[in-house]
Design a protein around this motif. Structure first.
Motif: not given
Length: 307
Positions: A140-144, A157-173, A176-181
């Motif tokens: 929800e934080v990322f989606r907002e 959308l340029w998701i950057e400087t992440l470090s954990s699988w948990e954050e990758i999972s949340a950010a990419t989920e 993928t809800g938007f029609d944008l690369p």
């Protein structure tokens, strides 16, 4: 009716530029350049999108004139968890939309095709079980933030400087809800891992294991501790995801305090070698991060023009 060029995005331009040019030049350091223009330590950079939009426009313009094919918006810390540190968590949409609109104006005045990449940094919190943030809350934080960036007309959308699988999972989920690369980059240290222990080879394998409709349009390494480490990480990602569009956007070494401020040791003179090694490693988007200037980007553009 003609689209308003300040709001029009949609993602097509990012893919078109990749297809047309093969290798793209990204921009350099937003923060470093802002400090050179007067940003005070401890200030909220995203607030400048409202209070000093001309300063943000100037940063983008300098990098575009240096040869960047894409630039990152001034929205890295624009999620509600990070804005809460400044008591500004209720201004997520305002700051992020303003950041993209500034970028769209600069891109429309560039006299060439330039993609506006909407920067999305980490939440600033650890995820469960090590920290307070649940997966659902992270999404929800990322989606907002992403909704505001997409609505304002970002190209990617340029998701950057992440470090954990948990954050990758949340950010990419969320992405993928938007029609944008979207793109994802991690920051690796001198041990060849992120702060939370991820290896670049694992990151490449993760991308390769996703279904094509779920994959980021690009992935790679950003920030970190210097050029060599970022290039090694990018090469490992490319080796494990050979069909991916790989990004390298390194910082300019570990800064040292001298002359009353921070100085980064890796200057523009190293960018020719950096760009050539990046291309040899299979990178298709090459830029720089902390400590870099428009001169760094100018040198990368010059190298690509003669390669």
């Amino acid at each position: 009716m003609q689209q308003d060029p300040i709001r029009f995005g949609g993602g097509g331009l990012f893919r078109e530029l990749l297809g047309e040019k093969g290798v793209l030049v990204a921009d350099g350091a937003m923060g470093t350049t802002l400090f050179s223009l007067g940003l005070e330590s401890g200030d909220c950079p995203e607030k400048l999108n409202i209070e000093q939009p001309g300063m943000i426009s100037e940063v983008h313009r300098l990098f575009v004139e240096a040869g960047a094919d894409l630039f990152l918006t001034n929205t890295f810390g624009g999620n509600r968890r990070r804005l809460a540190l400044h008591g500004l968590e209720d201004r997520v949409a305002e700051f992020n939309q303003a950041g993209v609109r500034i970028g769209r104006r600069v891109a429309s005045d560039a006299g060439k095709a330039v993609a506006v990449a909407a920067s999305v940094g980490p939440t600033g919190d650890l995820f469960e079980p090590l920290g307070p943030l649940s997966h659902g809350e992270g999404v929800e934080v990322f989606r907002e933030q992403m909704e505001a960036l997409v609505d304002a007309g970002a190209d990617v959308l340029w998701i950057e400087t992440l470090s954990s699988w948990e954050e990758i999972s949340a950010a990419t989920e969320a992405a993928t809800g938007f029609d944008l690369p979207y793109a994802v980059t991690l920051s690796f240290d001198t041990n060849g891992r992120t702060m939370m222990g991820l290896r670049p080879s694992e990151f490449g394998q993760w991308w390769a294991g996703l279904s094509p409709d779920r994959r980021p349009a690009a992935l790679g390494a950003n920030c970190g501790t210097g050029l060599d480490e970022a290039l090694v990480a990018a090469a490992a990602i490319a080796d494990n995801a050979p069909t991916a569009c790989v990004i390298v956007k390194s910082n300019c070494g570990i800064p040292v305090y001298e002359g009353g401020g921070l100085t980064y040791p890796q200057g523009p003179d190293l960018m020719d070698s950096y760009a050539r090694r990046a291309m040899d490693a299979g990178c298709r988007i090459i830029g720089t991060c902390c400590g870099s200037t428009p001169r760094h980007i100018q040198e990368i553009r010059s190298t690509l023009a003669t390669s």
